[in-house]
Design a protein around this motif. Structure first.
Motif, PDB file in Angstrom:
ATOM      1  N   ARG A 114      -0.412  41.945  51.035  1.00 24.43           N
ATOM      2  CA  ARG A 114       0.019  40.835  50.182  1.00 24.43           C
ATOM      3  C   ARG A 114       0.942  41.337  49.083  1.00 24.43           C
ATOM      4  NH1 ARG A 114      -1.878  42.563  44.948  1.00 24.43           N
ATOM      5  NH2 ARG A 114      -4.151  42.772  44.905  1.00 24.43           N
ATOM      6  N   PHE A 115       1.726  40.399  48.572  1.00 17.39           N
ATOM      7  CA  PHE A 115       2.500  40.625  47.355  1.00 17.39           C
ATOM      8  C   PHE A 115       2.106  39.511  46.404  1.00 17.39           C
ATOM      9  CE2 PHE A 115       6.650  40.075  44.973  1.00 17.39           C
ATOM     10  CZ  PHE A 115       6.441  41.176  44.156  1.00 17.39           C
ATOM     11  N   ALA A 116       1.781  39.890  45.173  1.00 16.50           N
ATOM     12  CA  ALA A 116       1.194  38.908  44.252  1.00 16.50           C
ATOM     13  C   ALA A 116       1.884  38.946  42.891  1.00 16.50           C
ATOM     14  CB  ALA A 116      -0.307  39.184  44.106  1.00 16.50           C
TER      15      ALA A 116
ATOM     16  N   PHE B 236       1.724  39.455  56.436  1.00 18.29           N
ATOM     17  CA  PHE B 236       2.128  39.691  55.045  1.00 18.29           C
ATOM     18  C   PHE B 236       2.052  38.346  54.334  1.00 18.29           C
ATOM     19  CE2 PHE B 236       5.743  39.538  51.984  1.00 18.29           C
ATOM     20  CZ  PHE B 236       5.303  40.501  51.087  1.00 18.29           C
ATOM     21  N   VAL B 237       1.223  38.248  53.303  1.00 13.83           N
ATOM     22  CA  VAL B 237       1.039  36.971  52.616  1.00 13.83           C
ATOM     23  C   VAL B 237       1.492  37.070  51.164  1.00 13.83           C
ATOM     24  CG1 VAL B 237      -0.845  36.255  54.128  1.00 13.83           C
ATOM     25  CG2 VAL B 237      -1.370  37.470  52.012  1.00 13.83           C
ATOM     26  N   LEU B 238       1.779  35.922  50.620  1.00 18.04           N
ATOM     27  CA  LEU B 238       2.315  35.824  49.266  1.00 18.04           C
ATOM     28  C   LEU B 238       1.341  35.057  48.394  1.00 18.04           C
ATOM     29  CD1 LEU B 238       4.982  36.810  48.046  1.00 18.04           C
ATOM     30  CD2 LEU B 238       5.962  34.583  48.554  1.00 18.04           C
ATOM     31  N   ARG B 239       1.105  35.591  47.211  1.00 19.57           N
ATOM     32  CA  ARG B 239       0.228  34.910  46.259  1.00 19.57           C
ATOM     33  C   ARG B 239       0.922  34.861  44.900  1.00 19.57           C
ATOM     34  NH1 ARG B 239      -4.360  37.700  46.962  1.00 19.57           N
ATOM     35  NH2 ARG B 239      -4.258  39.119  45.199  1.00 19.57           N
ATOM     36  N   ILE B 240       0.974  33.704  44.313  1.00 16.95           N
ATOM     37  CA  ILE B 240       1.598  33.545  42.998  1.00 16.95           C
ATOM     38  C   ILE B 240       0.492  33.563  41.938  1.00 16.95           C
ATOM     39  CG2 ILE B 240       3.090  32.099  41.567  1.00 16.95           C
ATOM     40  CD1 ILE B 240       4.459  33.244  44.089  1.00 16.95           C
TER      41      ILE B 240
ATOM     42  N   SER C 244      10.177  37.955  54.935  1.00 15.17           N
ATOM     43  CA  SER C 244       9.516  36.707  55.324  1.00 15.17           C
ATOM     44  C   SER C 244       8.005  36.865  55.181  1.00 15.17           C
ATOM     45  CB  SER C 244       9.873  36.372  56.771  1.00 15.17           C
ATOM     46  OG  SER C 244       9.549  37.473  57.611  1.00 15.17           O
ATOM     47  N   TRP C 245       7.324  35.798  54.782  1.00 13.93           N
ATOM     48  CA  TRP C 245       5.872  35.854  54.621  1.00 13.93           C
ATOM     49  C   TRP C 245       5.214  34.914  55.616  1.00 13.93           C
ATOM     50  CZ3 TRP C 245       9.348  34.363  50.861  1.00 13.93           C
ATOM     51  CH2 TRP C 245       9.410  32.999  50.556  1.00 13.93           C
ATOM     52  N   ASP C 246       3.962  35.208  55.909  1.00 16.81           N
ATOM     53  CA  ASP C 246       3.184  34.414  56.858  1.00 16.81           C
ATOM     54  C   ASP C 246       2.276  33.468  56.076  1.00 16.81           C
ATOM     55  OD1 ASP C 246       4.074  35.999  59.238  1.00 16.81           O
ATOM     56  OD2 ASP C 246       3.024  37.582  58.162  1.00 16.81           O
ATOM     57  N   ALA C 247       2.206  32.221  56.495  1.00 19.00           N
ATOM     58  CA  ALA C 247       1.371  31.193  55.846  1.00 19.00           C
ATOM     59  C   ALA C 247       1.986  30.765  54.511  1.00 19.00           C
ATOM     60  CB  ALA C 247      -0.056  31.683  55.630  1.00 19.00           C
ATOM     61  N   GLU C 248       1.509  29.657  54.002  1.00 15.36           N
ATOM     62  CA  GLU C 248       2.010  29.124  52.733  1.00 15.36           C
ATOM     63  C   GLU C 248       1.556  30.010  51.573  1.00 15.36           C
ATOM     64  OE1 GLU C 248       3.950  26.292  51.876  1.00 15.36           O
ATOM     65  OE2 GLU C 248       4.446  26.596  53.986  1.00 15.36           O
TER      66      GLU C 248
ATOM     67  N   VAL D  88      -0.142  31.166  48.193  1.00 19.22           N
ATOM     68  CA  VAL D  88      -1.347  30.718  47.483  1.00 19.22           C
ATOM     69  C   VAL D  88      -1.060  30.787  45.983  1.00 19.22           C
ATOM     70  CG1 VAL D  88      -3.688  31.458  46.864  1.00 19.22           C
ATOM     71  CG2 VAL D  88      -3.005  31.316  49.260  1.00 19.22           C
ATOM     72  N   TYR D  89      -1.471  29.750  45.255  1.00 18.13           N
ATOM     73  CA  TYR D  89      -1.255  29.698  43.805  1.00 18.13           C
ATOM     74  C   TYR D  89      -2.604  29.815  43.093  1.00 18.13           C
ATOM     75  CZ  TYR D  89       3.494  28.179  44.834  1.00 18.13           C
ATOM     76  OH  TYR D  89       4.787  28.125  45.300  1.00 18.13           O
TER      77      TYR D  89
END
Length: 463
Positions: free
Chosen positions: A7-9, A38-42, A68-72, A74-75
């Motif tokens: 992840r990248f946050a 690879f997922v993204l978290r804000i 590019s990231w997988d899935a929407e 997360v906030y």
């Protein structure tokens, strides 16, 4: 190996800078190398400083870099109920407690510890008091008082902290909001993160997070802490070292692949290889090759690498990349014209803005490009103008005006008159380019065409 999820946050309190971008790239490559996610978290729990414009800018920067990231995404700001569910679980299991000590009282405890030569921390006053929920009270995590928290870091090797030096950290503030070290554990668990790659400024957070994992009975992910990027003077990287946000590098006319390549090489290596295609990076990336020592940022090296990428980029692709920069500089030019111009000058520029500058003499109207005074004085002598007028006459007579036919005219003129090329090349170059340097003249003439070539020669003859 089990499924790899990284992840990248980022926190949306500013633009994405190169330190964060490099961490994102490492995490992305690790996931892609293993065919994982690879997922993204804000991490937008700082309500006062977090802004939507920064979230948008971070996402745009990630897309520009090709990450590019997988899935929407997360906030965190939307997940308080989830965090509080687990805080309540820790309270119910006696692994957390309410505390009503004021900030002043806690600071006094720290001062007292400092005076005794001990680690400054909260002294556990409310730990066994059995306080209930009430306004103004925080929730603290009941950390182990003895033993050590140890993990094998993917970058730094074995790291250990004595538990007695760690605080009973606050996991829920008095306003009911969760703190970072609790929220990040819940998020990483719920997103099934297997590997956490992040900057080594987070090393002190890791033992606290491992304790929360263990208290909740969850599997601890693998952690890797990459050293910070330093300036050329080996001090913390800042704008004075030439460090900019990713969006600024985009505006400067860098190619995203070049920036990705450069940032990967700041802390990762594969033999002596410097230039990697993205597919190569995915194939070869491993945490085994991440360096445990800090890398120095070199803006000149970045520009050199960008220049290499520009040379290797297909002409039509490079023309499409430079088109917005040409438009911003005030030039209306077709994709076909740019595609023809690009190969003449792409080895003379280090970025897309420089590429527009290198093409400027062709982009400008025949009445607008400037003549360098020294070049005029040196090349447009009476003799030079005479050769230029003779060549003009022969160019005008050509039916097919191509680089081959103009090259033949020039060659014949030189040999028929017993001249050397330096007698006719410089005056023609100054006429067409306005300066003594530049690309191959027959190529230039073919691109600007017969009419413009003759108009430029006429203007030079008037100098």
């Amino acid at each position: 190996m089990a499924k790899v999820v990284t992840r990248f946050a980022p926190s949306p309190t500013g633009h994405l800078h190169i330190g964060g971008a490099r961490t994102a790239i490492f995490s992305w490559l690790l996931a892609r190398h293993h065919g994982g996610e690879f997922v993204l978290r804000i991490e937008d729990t700082d309500r006062e400083r977090s802004e939507q414009q920064y979230t948008d800018a971070i996402l745009a920067s990630m897309e520009w870099l090709g990450l590019s990231w997988d899935a929407e995404p997360v906030y965190q700001s939307q997940r308080d109920d989830l965090y509080n569910k687990y805080i309540d679980q820790l309270l119910a299991e006696g692994k957390a407690y309410y505390c009503d000590c004021t900030a002043e009282e806690v600071e006094a405890m720290r001062e007292e510890a400092r005076a005794l030569g001990k680690k400054p921390k909260y002294n556990g006053k409310c730990r066994e008091m059995g306080l209930k929920k009430a306004d103004g009270r925080v929730v603290r995590f009941k950390a182990p008082l003895t033993g050590r928290t140890v993990w094998k870091d993917l970058v730094k090797g074995s790291i250990a902290f004595d538990n007695e030096e760690l605080d009973d950290m606050i996991i829920r503030r008095s306003d009911g909001s969760p703190t970072y070290n609790l929220a990040v554990v819940v998020d990483d668990h719920s997103q099934e993160i297997s590997h956490v790659l992040r900057g080594d400024d987070h090393v002190n957070n890791t033992p606290k997070q491992i304790m929360v994992y263990e208290a909740l009975g969850w599997e601890v992910p693998q952690f890797g802490h990459v050293p910070m990027i330093l300036g050329s003077d080996r001090k913390k990287l800042s704008k004075r070292h030439g460090a900019k946000s990713v969006m600024e590098y985009e505006k400067m006319g860098l190619l995203p692949q070049a920036l990705v390549n450069y940032l990967v090489r700041l802390g990762w290596s594969y033999g002596d290889q410097e230039i990697f295609a993205l597919d190569e990076l995915i194939e070869k990336f491993s945490t085994d090759n991440l360096s445990s020592s800090a890398a120095g940022f070199d803006p000149d090296k970045l520009l050199w690498l960008n220049a290499q990428y520009m040379k290797e980029t297909p002409d039509a692709e490079l023309a499409a990349l430079v088109a917005p920069f040409a438009k911003e500089a005030g030039f209306e030019v077709s994709a076909e014209e740019l595609t023809a111009m690009v190969p003449l000058v792409k080895d003379r520029a280090k970025d897309l803005i420089g590429l527009v500058d290198a093409m400027r003499f062709m982009l400008l109207a025949d009445s607008e490009y400037e003549f360098e005074e020294k070049a005029v004085a040196k090349a447009l002598t009476e003799e030079g103008k005479e050769h230029l007028a003779n060549l003009r006459e022969q160019f005008a007579a050509l039916e097919a005006f191509t680089k081959d036919t103009t090259h033949e005219v020039m060659g014949n003129y030189v040999s028929d008159n017993g001249l050397k090329f330096k007698a006719v090349g410089p005056p023609l170059r100054v006429a067409l380019v306005g300066a003594m340097g530049g690309p191959n003249l027959p190529d230039v003439m073919e691109i600007i065409g017969k009419e413009r070539t003759l108009a430029r020669i006429d203007r030079a003859l008037e100098q």
